[in-house]
Motif scaffolding. Structure first.
Motif, short mmCIF file in Angstrom:
data_model
loop_
_atom_site.label_atom_id
_atom_site.label_comp_id
_atom_site.label_asym_id
_atom_site.label_seq_id
_atom_site.Cartn_x
_atom_site.Cartn_y
_atom_site.Cartn_z
N PRO A 323 -42.35 -20.41 11.89
CA PRO A 323 -42.83 -19.17 12.58
C PRO A 323 -43.10 -19.23 14.10
O PRO A 323 -42.81 -18.20 14.62
CB PRO A 323 -43.86 -18.61 11.76
CG PRO A 323 -44.33 -20.02 11.28
CD PRO A 323 -43.54 -20.69 11.15
N LYS A 324 -43.33 -20.23 14.49
CA LYS A 324 -43.63 -20.38 16.06
C LYS A 324 -42.91 -21.00 16.77
O LYS A 324 -42.69 -21.08 18.08
CB LYS A 324 -45.08 -21.31 16.30
CG LYS A 324 -46.38 -20.80 15.64
CD LYS A 324 -47.54 -21.46 15.98
CE LYS A 324 -48.73 -20.86 15.57
NZ LYS A 324 -50.30 -21.57 16.08
N GLY A 325 -41.68 -21.38 16.35
CA GLY A 325 -40.46 -21.89 16.90
C GLY A 325 -40.44 -23.48 17.37
O GLY A 325 -39.81 -23.64 18.23
N TYR A 409 -39.42 -12.70 9.91
CA TYR A 409 -38.88 -11.37 10.04
C TYR A 409 -39.42 -10.31 8.99
O TYR A 409 -39.18 -9.44 8.87
CB TYR A 409 -37.54 -11.33 9.87
CG TYR A 409 -36.87 -12.25 8.93
CD1 TYR A 409 -36.48 -11.69 7.63
CD2 TYR A 409 -36.21 -13.58 9.08
CE1 TYR A 409 -36.23 -12.47 6.66
CE2 TYR A 409 -35.87 -14.21 7.81
CZ TYR A 409 -35.47 -13.62 6.73
OH TYR A 409 -35.05 -14.42 5.75
N THR A 410 -40.02 -11.20 8.01
CA THR A 410 -40.91 -10.21 7.06
C THR A 410 -42.06 -9.60 7.66
O THR A 410 -42.48 -10.26 8.70
CB THR A 410 -40.94 -10.86 5.70
OG1 THR A 410 -41.64 -12.09 6.07
CG2 THR A 410 -39.46 -11.35 5.12
N GLY A 411 -42.66 -8.64 6.91
CA GLY A 411 -43.68 -7.91 7.70
C GLY A 411 -45.01 -7.81 6.70
O GLY A 411 -45.24 -8.38 5.69
N SER A 412 -46.06 -7.28 7.40
CA SER A 412 -47.22 -7.02 6.81
C SER A 412 -47.97 -5.92 7.85
O SER A 412 -47.52 -5.49 8.82
CB SER A 412 -48.17 -8.24 6.55
OG SER A 412 -48.35 -8.88 7.59
N ASN A 449 -45.24 -11.03 4.19
CA ASN A 449 -45.84 -12.08 5.39
C ASN A 449 -47.02 -12.11 5.82
O ASN A 449 -47.24 -10.74 6.36
CB ASN A 449 -44.77 -12.08 6.58
CG ASN A 449 -45.05 -13.01 7.55
OD1 ASN A 449 -45.93 -14.03 7.47
ND2 ASN A 449 -44.43 -12.72 8.85
N THR A 450 -48.01 -12.56 5.11
CA THR A 450 -49.52 -12.47 5.61
C THR A 450 -49.95 -13.61 6.49
O THR A 450 -51.21 -13.80 6.31
CB THR A 450 -50.09 -12.33 4.31
OG1 THR A 450 -49.95 -13.62 3.51
CG2 THR A 450 -49.66 -11.15 3.56
N ARG A 451 -49.08 -14.05 7.22
CA ARG A 451 -49.55 -15.04 8.22
C ARG A 451 -50.61 -14.22 9.20
O ARG A 451 -50.38 -13.20 9.61
CB ARG A 451 -48.30 -15.69 9.23
CG ARG A 451 -47.48 -16.60 8.49
CD ARG A 451 -46.36 -17.14 9.45
NE ARG A 451 -45.68 -18.25 8.73
CZ ARG A 451 -44.47 -17.68 7.75
NH1 ARG A 451 -44.16 -16.43 7.87
NH2 ARG A 451 -43.76 -18.61 7.30
N GLU A 459 -58.53 -12.01 10.92
CA GLU A 459 -58.21 -10.47 10.20
C GLU A 459 -57.11 -10.75 9.01
O GLU A 459 -56.20 -11.51 9.16
CB GLU A 459 -57.72 -9.58 11.09
CG GLU A 459 -57.43 -8.36 10.50
CD GLU A 459 -56.74 -7.27 11.62
OE1 GLU A 459 -57.03 -5.99 11.58
OE2 GLU A 459 -55.82 -7.55 12.12
N LYS A 460 -57.54 -9.95 8.01
CA LYS A 460 -56.69 -10.10 6.69
C LYS A 460 -55.30 -9.29 7.06
O LYS A 460 -55.39 -8.20 7.54
CB LYS A 460 -57.36 -9.76 5.48
CG LYS A 460 -56.52 -9.68 4.17
CD LYS A 460 -57.39 -9.15 3.00
CE LYS A 460 -56.60 -9.39 1.74
NZ LYS A 460 -57.48 -8.80 0.61
N ARG A 461 -54.31 -9.84 6.19
CA ARG A 461 -53.24 -9.26 6.50
C ARG A 461 -52.71 -8.55 5.09
O ARG A 461 -53.07 -9.35 4.10
CB ARG A 461 -51.93 -10.04 7.08
CG ARG A 461 -52.17 -10.72 8.38
CD ARG A 461 -52.13 -9.71 9.54
NE ARG A 461 -50.58 -9.07 9.56
CZ ARG A 461 -50.46 -8.12 10.36
NH1 ARG A 461 -51.41 -7.78 11.60
NH2 ARG A 461 -49.16 -7.64 10.60
N HIS A 462 -52.02 -7.78 4.91
CA HIS A 462 -51.71 -6.90 3.83
C HIS A 462 -50.09 -6.52 3.56
O HIS A 462 -49.63 -6.05 4.47
CB HIS A 462 -52.57 -5.60 3.64
CG HIS A 462 -54.03 -5.81 3.72
ND1 HIS A 462 -54.85 -5.90 2.69
CD2 HIS A 462 -54.89 -5.71 4.77
CE1 HIS A 462 -55.99 -5.99 3.04
NE2 HIS A 462 -56.01 -5.80 4.20
N GLY A 463 -49.72 -6.85 2.09
CA GLY A 463 -48.28 -6.69 1.93
C GLY A 463 -47.95 -5.37 1.39
O GLY A 463 -48.74 -4.65 1.34
N GLY A 464 -46.95 -5.37 0.99
CA GLY A 464 -46.12 -4.09 0.47
C GLY A 464 -46.83 -3.26 -0.77
O GLY A 464 -46.89 -2.15 -0.87
#
Length: 583
Positions: A323-325, A409-412, A449-451, A459-464
């Motif tokens: 993810p960081k390339g 490319y996936t989200g949250s 993607n909850t990175r 901070e917590k990330r939340h999915g679909g």
């Protein structure tokens, strides 16, 4: 004919908008529709559920025809391939009928005569305006997957301008005739997170001249003049892989592709939602590393890679392993000597979130408004890419930022944004009680993607699934409208509909008109109608005008090797009436 709302609400609209950070306000539609219900009923097919289930500026619109109408929409006709095998030409084909879906509520007879229009607008998504000469692109992965480079990409600007011409010609909602109030883009407006692409996007939407070229102002410098058989070489006699499949030789194609294009701009107010290709270099790498700017603006462009190495890089991109390339950076450095020398261009630099916001707030790009296209000075100060806006007196719009700054490319969405969304929905239920339309780039299925966000690592990330749960807990939410998947798909979620629309870079290259109506029988309907660009279905290989290129853009996308054939979706995902209970 604006709907008069109750004066006894606990908070008025101005107070509500101030409390939730809304970007603008619009007047309601409230149009009662006595339309040809018999014709509408004949044109629709009822489908039962599966067993498992900111202030717009008024502009003059084309005269409204009798409704329902089909001209200029996919109800009337769709680009359809002719012949079999090899490179197939497109021509006029039959339209897609409207399907009535009763997954969430039954369909009562006579609703076409009773219904009142609450909202009418257009969704554009995944425009992917692309600078194909940008050295940060990874076209060389085509050695592993043909989707890494598509033969139509050099014509994205002409294609998008033709789509804007189609939207400008629409006389109103195809089902109701209600005036179109605005256009919403749901992300991936750009392709490489490039400042130059952002300028092209904003100019296309608001009007002006665009020269889709970078580097050498006199000529194209990219994979299509490389002589490499991995890519279609349109101007060359080289027998490349695509010509072996029937792709034509088109003398003058590359000169035409970088010729200045004129966009009339949308004649409607428009709003913007951000996607991963707008936020992340390459659409998948965490931003902020100066190395991305060094490559994008520099003079070395890698165009070929051994298949084994391409396979390794592709797996890392697809599976989110880098993810960081870091691995990508090592690869580019290792193959620097094999890279082609091209003309450097500072305009190709990746843009930051703040630069994205400032560009939208630039008065030069206001067009038909609203200023900032949903984003405000407060959003810039807070580095925030989500907001609310007034769709009509009866409808509130919410635009979300579903890109994960941690990469991939996936989200949250982050905890802060989720709690803001919850407060906004609760405030609406206490006060306005407006119906709610939610807009985002990612779909529920692609928010996995909850990175952590590097700027907010704790901070917590939340999915679909969590977002669906929150939206379903607030019955005024009637629709969630998004893109990202490049595929038409419509999913019921108990109390609301999720509407995902195909992109405008991959075939069938579509946009969607959406009308929200009150049927005055205890139900609402979301009526969705797909439209193509204004370019003709048939192409002429000798016509390299702006319109001719837009037509070729569509045909090349159909013929792109290994192009997916399922992106149009089923009849249940295209032209539809989606019923739900009025709550």
């Amino acid at each position: 004919m604006s709907r008069i709302r109750s004066a006894t609400a606990s908070i008025d609209r101005r107070t509500f908008l101030a409390a939730t950070g809304a970007a603008g306000a619009a007047t309601g539609l409230g149009l009662t529709l006595g339309i040809g219900s018999d014709r509408a009923a004949q044109a629709a097919t009822t489908v039962t559920p599966d067993p498992a289930p900111a202030a717009p500026i008024a502009v003059e619109a084309p005269a409204v025809p009798r409704v329902p109408y089909t001209k200029g929409t996919t109800l009337g006709g769709v680009a359809t391939p002719r012949g079999r095998g090899g490179y197939r030409r497109l021509a006029d084909g039959p339209g897609w009928r409207r399907v009535v879906r009763t997954d969430l509520a039954g369909a009562h007879g006579g609703r076409e005569r009773r219904r009142t229009a609450l909202a009418s607008f257009v969704q554009l998504t995944d425009l992917h305006l692309v600078d194909v000469q940008n050295p940060l692109r990874y076209e060389y992965l085509r050695a592993q997957t043909a989707s890494a480079w598509r033969p139509q990409e050099a014509l994205s600007v002409a294609g998008v301008v033709s789509l804007i011409e189609r939207v400008n010609a629409l006389p109103g909602g195809p089902a109701t005739g209600a005036p179109l109030a605005f256009v919403m883009t749901t992300g991936d407006n750009t392709d490489n997170n490039s400042k130059l692409e952002l300028e092209w996007f904003l100019t296309a939407m608001s009007g002006g001249r665009i020269t889709p070229n970078s580097g050498d102002p006199r000529r194209y410098e990219g994979v299509q003049d490389s002589g490499l058989t991995l890519y279609w070489q349109p101007d060359s006699p080289v027998r490349d892989a695509d010509k072996k499949l029937g792709f034509p030789r088109l003398h003058g194609f590359l000169d035409a592709a970088i010729r200045t294009v004129h966009s009339p701009g949308l004649r409607l107010p428009w709003y913007s939602t951000v996607g991963n290709h707008d936020s992340l270099p390459g659409g998948c790498y965490a931003p902020g590393d100066p190395f991305w700017t060094e490559i994008a603006t520099g003079h070395r462009k890698l165009e070929t890679l051994p298949a084994a190495e391409a396979a390794k890089v592709w797996k890392a991109v697809k599976d989110g392993l880098d993810p960081k390339g870091a691995d990508f950076k090592r690869l580019l450095k290792a193959h620097a000597k094999q890279a082609r020398t091209v003309t450097p261009d500072e305009r190709r630099a990746p843009f930051t979130r703040a630069e994205y916001l400032r560009a939208h707030l630039d008065p030069a790009h206001t067009g038909h408004g609203p200023h900032g296209h949903g984003y405000t000075a407060a959003a810039l100060e807070e580095n925030r890419l989500y907001y609310t806006f007034r769709v009509s007196d009866d409808v509130l719009g919410i635009s979300l930022d579903t890109t994960d700054p941690g990469g991939h490319y996936t989200g949250s969405i982050g905890e802060t944004q989720l709690r803001w969304l919850e407060r906004t929905l609760k405030a609406n239920e206490r006060g306005e009680k407006a119906h709610v339309l939610v807009f985002s780039h990612h779909t529920g299925k692609t928010m996995t993607n909850t990175r952590p966000d590097p700027a907010h690592p704790h901070e917590k990330r939340h999915g679909g699934a969590e977002l669906v749960e929150l939206l379903a807990a607030h019955p005024r939410v009637v629709g969630w409208i998004n893109g990202h998947s490049h595929k038409n798909e419509i999913v019921p979620h108990g109390t609301f509909w999720e509407v995902s629309t195909a992109s405008h870079i991959d075939f069938p290259q579509l946009a969607r008109v959406i009308e929200l109506v009150d049927n005055h029988d205890g139900t609402l309907s979301l009526i969705a109608t797909l439209v193509e660009s204004a370019a003709p279905h048939r192409t002429d290989f000798t016509d390299l005008s702006q319109t001719g290129l837009a037509a070729l853009y569509r045909e090349l996308s159909f013929n792109a090797p290994e192009a997916r054939t399922d992106l149009a979706g089923t009849a249940r995902d295209r032209n539809v009436e989606l019923l739900l209970k009025r709550r």
